[in-house]
Scaffold this motif. Structure first.
Motif, PDB file in Angstrom:
ATOM      1  N   VAL A 282     -23.552   0.383  19.238  1.00 46.85           N
ATOM      2  CA  VAL A 282     -24.766   0.124  18.468  1.00 46.85           C
ATOM      3  C   VAL A 282     -25.312   1.440  17.938  1.00 46.85           C
ATOM      4  O   VAL A 282     -25.521   2.393  18.700  1.00 46.85           O
ATOM      5  CB  VAL A 282     -25.842  -0.579  19.325  1.00 46.85           C
ATOM      6  CG1 VAL A 282     -27.067  -0.898  18.451  1.00 46.85           C
ATOM      7  CG2 VAL A 282     -25.284  -1.857  19.947  1.00 46.85           C
ATOM      8  N   CYS A 283     -25.524   1.506  16.617  1.00 42.71           N
ATOM      9  CA  CYS A 283     -26.122   2.677  15.969  1.00 42.71           C
ATOM     10  C   CYS A 283     -27.563   2.347  15.569  1.00 42.71           C
ATOM     11  O   CYS A 283     -27.930   1.175  15.388  1.00 42.71           O
ATOM     12  CB  CYS A 283     -25.353   3.076  14.714  1.00 42.71           C
ATOM     13  SG  CYS A 283     -23.595   3.350  14.960  1.00 42.71           S
ATOM     14  N   GLU A 284     -28.367   3.409  15.383  1.00 52.25           N
ATOM     15  CA  GLU A 284     -29.743   3.233  14.907  1.00 52.25           C
ATOM     16  C   GLU A 284     -30.104   4.342  13.939  1.00 52.25           C
ATOM     17  O   GLU A 284     -29.478   5.414  13.937  1.00 52.25           O
ATOM     18  CB  GLU A 284     -30.728   3.249  16.085  1.00 52.25           C
ATOM     19  CG  GLU A 284     -30.861   4.621  16.727  1.00 52.25           C
ATOM     20  CD  GLU A 284     -31.935   4.697  17.796  1.00 52.25           C
ATOM     21  OE1 GLU A 284     -32.399   3.630  18.236  1.00 52.25           O
ATOM     22  OE2 GLU A 284     -32.301   5.825  18.188  1.00 52.25           O
ATOM     23  N   GLN A 285     -31.105   4.077  13.111  1.00 49.52           N
ATOM     24  CA  GLN A 285     -31.740   5.079  12.261  1.00 49.52           C
ATOM     25  C   GLN A 285     -33.122   4.566  11.905  1.00 49.52           C
ATOM     26  O   GLN A 285     -33.417   3.365  12.044  1.00 49.52           O
ATOM     27  CB  GLN A 285     -30.926   5.347  11.000  1.00 49.52           C
ATOM     28  CG  GLN A 285     -30.790   4.143  10.078  1.00 49.52           C
ATOM     29  CD  GLN A 285     -30.107   4.484   8.769  1.00 49.52           C
ATOM     30  OE1 GLN A 285     -30.687   4.243   7.701  1.00 49.52           O
ATOM     31  NE2 GLN A 285     -28.883   5.023   8.824  1.00 49.52           N
ATOM     32  N   LEU A 286     -33.994   5.463  11.464  1.00 48.72           N
ATOM     33  CA  LEU A 286     -35.331   5.046  11.070  1.00 48.72           C
ATOM     34  C   LEU A 286     -35.266   4.216   9.785  1.00 48.72           C
ATOM     35  O   LEU A 286     -34.466   4.493   8.888  1.00 48.72           O
ATOM     36  CB  LEU A 286     -36.230   6.257  10.843  1.00 48.72           C
ATOM     37  CG  LEU A 286     -36.661   7.051  12.094  1.00 48.72           C
ATOM     38  CD1 LEU A 286     -37.469   8.268  11.672  1.00 48.72           C
ATOM     39  CD2 LEU A 286     -37.467   6.178  13.049  1.00 48.72           C
ATOM     40  N   ALA A 287     -36.110   3.192   9.744  1.00 46.57           N
ATOM     41  CA  ALA A 287     -36.218   2.399   8.509  1.00 46.57           C
ATOM     42  C   ALA A 287     -36.927   3.228   7.445  1.00 46.57           C
ATOM     43  O   ALA A 287     -37.604   4.214   7.745  1.00 46.57           O
ATOM     44  CB  ALA A 287     -36.969   1.108   8.781  1.00 46.57           C
ATOM     45  N   THR A 288     -36.766   2.870   6.202  1.00 44.90           N
ATOM     46  CA  THR A 288     -37.448   3.555   5.108  1.00 44.90           C
ATOM     47  C   THR A 288     -38.577   2.678   4.596  1.00 44.90           C
ATOM     48  O   THR A 288     -38.600   1.455   4.784  1.00 44.90           O
ATOM     49  CB  THR A 288     -36.471   3.851   3.962  1.00 44.90           C
ATOM     50  OG1 THR A 288     -35.839   2.634   3.559  1.00 44.90           O
ATOM     51  CG2 THR A 288     -35.407   4.833   4.419  1.00 44.90           C
ATOM     52  N   CYS A 289     -39.530   3.355   3.956  1.00 45.05           N
ATOM     53  CA  CYS A 289     -40.714   2.654   3.471  1.00 45.05           C
ATOM     54  C   CYS A 289     -40.531   2.278   2.004  1.00 45.05           C
ATOM     55  O   CYS A 289     -39.747   2.896   1.273  1.00 45.05           O
ATOM     56  CB  CYS A 289     -41.952   3.534   3.651  1.00 45.05           C
ATOM     57  SG  CYS A 289     -42.258   3.981   5.380  1.00 45.05           S
TER      58      CYS A 289
END
Length: 310
Positions: A282-289
């Protein structure tokens, strides 16, 4: 008996042979003299020949002795020369051995110096890498904190910050990618980096429940490890373990090599051998606005980097 004196016997007259024996005796004497003279001559000749042979033998012996003496002198001279050469060779050999010992000692000192320099270089490089990694981690944390603060400010203004790349799922201002395929922990980590993310860090039960709903009960790699210090588990975002969901009896470092953490199909965590192969990660990154001018951060291999929009 005579007819003139009948009673008287007269012996017959003796024959005289002196006249015939005289020449015979002379002849015998001459022959004896000649024989003795011949024998004497032969003896003299034999004696002379013997002396001559003895003289020749003596001369030959003298010559042989002279030759042998000369050969002996040459042999002795050669022996002395050989001894001198042997002595010189022995001295040269001793000097070579001394030089070899000196060179060996110098090589040993040089090798020790070289090893010391190599150790110093390794230590300097290691120190430099550690400092670089520490600085990179600090910069990553700072960038992510700035991005989170900026995101909270935008959210407080009513801006939606839930935009994720294709095939990523959004949950609480983060995007998650559920990878499939057999990989080791480090391979999963680099795959997440290639996707501009990182292996997931789990900080709440809500996040754990969200992940469980999408892993299809497969064993999955997550971003928790104690590779630096045994027993000190750290998330890929640099934060320590706050929330945890360890399987009972874990982590146990079974086999003295379980430094990477997996999430089992049940959702509970287990430390595992980093070179084991799992079929999911499982990978993650910050969502964008949504606001294009708002600087937000996406997590790259070197850390989250603020950027405009997505």
């Amino acid at each position: 008996m005579s007819s003139e004196n009948p009673g008287y016997w007269e012996p017959p007259p003796k024959r005289c042979c002196c006249a015939r024996r005289g020449p015979q005796l002379v002849l015998v004497g001459l022959l004896s003299t000649a024989m003795w003279a011949g024998m004497l001559t032969l003896l003299l000749l034999w004696h002379w020949e013997t002396e001559k042979n003895l003289k020749q033998l003596g001369d030959t012996a003298i010559q042989n002795v002279s030759h042998v003496s000369k050969d002996l002198q040459r042999y002795q001279s050669n022996q002395l020369a050989q001894k001198s050469q042997d002595s010189e060779l022995s001295q040269n050999l001793n000097r070579l051995q001394e030089n070899f010992i000196n060179v060996k000692s110098q090589n040993s000192e040089f090798s020790q110096s070289l090893n010391s320099l190599q150790e110093d270089l390794i230590n300097i490089r290691s120190q430099g890498l550690n400092e670089k990694r520490t600085a990179s981690d600090s910069l990553e944390k700072l960038q992510e904190e700035v991005a989170k603060l900026w995101m909270e400010m935008l959210i407080s203004k009513g801006v939606a910050c839930s935009t994720c790349p294709e095939n990523w799922l959004n949950f609480q201002q983060k995007c998650y990618y559920f990878g499939k395929g057999s990989k080791q922990w480090i391979q999963a980590r680099f795959t997440c980096s290639d996707l501009e993310g990182r292996l997931v860090s789990i900080h709440s039960q809500e996040e754990q429940d969200f992940l469980m709903r999408h892993t299809n009960k497969q064993d999955s790699w997550i971003g928790l490890r104690d590779l630096d210090v045994e027993g000190e588990f750290v998330w890929m975002d640099g934060s320590p373990v706050g929330y945890s969901n360890w399987n009972p009896g874990e982590p146990n470092n079974a086999g003295q090599g379980e430094d990477c953490v997996m999430m089992r199909g049940s959702g509970q965590w287990n430390d595992a051998y980093c070179r084991s192969y799992l079929d999911a990660w499982v990978c993650e990154q910050l969502a964008t606005c949504e606001e294009a001018s708002a600087p937000v951060a996406s997590v790259s291999p070197t850390g989250p980097t603020p950027k405009n929009g997505s």
